[in-house]
Motif scaffolding. Sequence first.
Motif, PDB file in Angstrom:
ATOM      1  N   PRO A  17       0.877  -1.322  -0.141  1.00 26.40           N
ATOM      2  CA  PRO A  17       0.039   0.029  -0.146  1.00 26.40           C
ATOM      3  C   PRO A  17       0.674   1.480   0.044  1.00 26.40           C
ATOM      4  O   PRO A  17       0.358   2.260  -0.330  1.00 26.40           O
ATOM      5  CB  PRO A  17      -0.772  -0.109   1.261  1.00 26.40           C
ATOM      6  CG  PRO A  17      -0.769  -1.528   1.761  1.00 26.40           C
ATOM      7  CD  PRO A  17       0.239  -1.775   1.112  1.00 26.40           C
ATOM      8  N   TYR A  18       2.078   1.170   0.201  1.00 27.27           N
ATOM      9  CA  TYR A  18       3.047   2.433   0.370  1.00 27.27           C
ATOM     10  C   TYR A  18       3.896   2.557  -0.917  1.00 27.27           C
ATOM     11  O   TYR A  18       4.760   3.329  -0.569  1.00 27.27           O
ATOM     12  CB  TYR A  18       3.936   2.187   1.839  1.00 27.27           C
ATOM     13  CG  TYR A  18       3.001   1.759   3.039  1.00 27.27           C
ATOM     14  CD1 TYR A  18       1.937   3.097   3.456  1.00 27.27           C
ATOM     15  CD2 TYR A  18       2.812   0.775   3.496  1.00 27.27           C
ATOM     16  CE1 TYR A  18       0.958   2.673   4.386  1.00 27.27           C
ATOM     17  CE2 TYR A  18       1.883   0.427   4.234  1.00 27.27           C
ATOM     18  CZ  TYR A  18       0.971   1.418   4.760  1.00 27.27           C
ATOM     19  OH  TYR A  18       0.190   0.798   6.003  1.00 27.27           O
ATOM     20  N   LEU A  19       3.959   1.819  -1.878  1.00 24.53           N
ATOM     21  CA  LEU A  19       4.519   1.660  -3.034  1.00 24.53           C
ATOM     22  C   LEU A  19       4.311   2.688  -3.844  1.00 24.53           C
ATOM     23  O   LEU A  19       4.620   2.791  -5.308  1.00 24.53           O
ATOM     24  CB  LEU A  19       4.766   0.409  -3.828  1.00 24.53           C
ATOM     25  CG  LEU A  19       5.361  -0.782  -3.179  1.00 24.53           C
ATOM     26  CD1 LEU A  19       5.023  -1.927  -3.847  1.00 24.53           C
ATOM     27  CD2 LEU A  19       6.802  -0.449  -2.838  1.00 24.53           C
ATOM     28  N   GLY A  20       3.319   3.545  -3.684  1.00 24.12           N
ATOM     29  CA  GLY A  20       2.782   4.737  -4.585  1.00 24.12           C
ATOM     30  C   GLY A  20       3.775   5.764  -4.870  1.00 24.12           C
ATOM     31  O   GLY A  20       4.909   5.785  -4.569  1.00 24.12           O
ATOM     32  N   PRO A  21       3.491   6.801  -5.738  1.00 28.32           N
ATOM     33  CA  PRO A  21       4.345   7.653  -6.186  1.00 28.32           C
ATOM     34  C   PRO A  21       5.076   8.517  -4.884  1.00 28.32           C
ATOM     35  O   PRO A  21       4.565   8.882  -4.159  1.00 28.32           O
ATOM     36  CB  PRO A  21       3.406   8.429  -6.948  1.00 28.32           C
ATOM     37  CG  PRO A  21       2.273   8.042  -6.904  1.00 28.32           C
ATOM     38  CD  PRO A  21       1.972   6.977  -6.035  1.00 28.32           C
ATOM     39  N   ASN A  22       6.538   8.617  -5.409  1.00 27.31           N
ATOM     40  CA  ASN A  22       7.167   9.404  -4.287  1.00 27.31           C
ATOM     41  C   ASN A  22       8.292  10.232  -4.887  1.00 27.31           C
ATOM     42  O   ASN A  22       9.202   9.553  -5.464  1.00 27.31           O
ATOM     43  CB  ASN A  22       7.570   8.524  -3.294  1.00 27.31           C
ATOM     44  CG  ASN A  22       8.690   9.133  -2.253  1.00 27.31           C
ATOM     45  OD1 ASN A  22       9.229   9.981  -2.421  1.00 27.31           O
ATOM     46  ND2 ASN A  22       8.420   8.760  -0.815  1.00 27.31           N
ATOM     47  N   PRO A  23       8.303  11.603  -5.246  1.00 27.76           N
ATOM     48  CA  PRO A  23       9.025  12.332  -5.938  1.00 27.76           C
ATOM     49  C   PRO A  23      10.586  12.132  -5.456  1.00 27.76           C
ATOM     50  O   PRO A  23      11.439  12.064  -6.390  1.00 27.76           O
ATOM     51  CB  PRO A  23       8.666  13.783  -5.704  1.00 27.76           C
ATOM     52  CG  PRO A  23       7.255  13.811  -5.352  1.00 27.76           C
ATOM     53  CD  PRO A  23       7.242  12.275  -4.537  1.00 27.76           C
ATOM     54  N   GLU A  24      10.738  12.010  -4.343  1.00 23.71           N
ATOM     55  CA  GLU A  24      12.031  11.844  -3.652  1.00 23.71           C
ATOM     56  C   GLU A  24      12.662  10.537  -4.075  1.00 23.71           C
ATOM     57  O   GLU A  24      13.908  10.474  -4.443  1.00 23.71           O
ATOM     58  CB  GLU A  24      12.178  11.753  -2.032  1.00 23.71           C
ATOM     59  CG  GLU A  24      13.465  12.162  -1.797  1.00 23.71           C
ATOM     60  CD  GLU A  24      13.292  12.711  -0.198  1.00 23.71           C
ATOM     61  OE1 GLU A  24      14.440  13.411   0.044  1.00 23.71           O
ATOM     62  OE2 GLU A  24      12.526  12.426   0.785  1.00 23.71           O
TER      63      GLU A  24
END
Length: 181
Positions: free
Chosen positions: A30-37
């Motif tokens: 559930p936490y593999l979503g988009p992350n700019p960093e």
Amino acid sequence: MAKAKVLYSVTMSVDGFITGPGGDMQWIRPYLGPNPEVNELVPRIGSILVGRRSHDGDDPYKGEPGEGQAFGGGWDGPIFVVTHRPLADPEPGVTYVDDFAKALAAAKEAAGDKYVNVIGANIAKQCIEAGELDEVFLLYAPAMLGDGTRLFDHPGGHTVRLERISVTETAMATSLWFKVI
């Protein structure tokens, strides 16, 4: 020429675990979503240094596009697996090395002026003990697992001092970036 930096990048639950019981990595999905960093970090990785248990372990992308690939297929390059049980027929781009120091040296050389990305608590611990860990990039996920593999485990204790470089909040997790001092 700048030399490679060694970075431990990892997702951790609020209660300090990077895997669930038995090495379960499905908790992270559930936490593999988009992350700019993370998107900015991936092209700055020159090689990966990983332990055999992490390399062969549960894949958070199981059954999804990117299964079996670093960063779910978002990264491609040389991978160095530290193991006392090398495969007779390794997969392309993967080098099995039976000595930590030799594996780290090879990963640093392959990375050039980019990061050696460390995957796995045991390999990160060996980097710390060798005085070779430069930075920690921690994705702090809003979940509690209760058991599993700890981010850093050193029986009897061992303080590793960190200096915060940045904090970034996304909808999925909070990113904390540290320099090891």
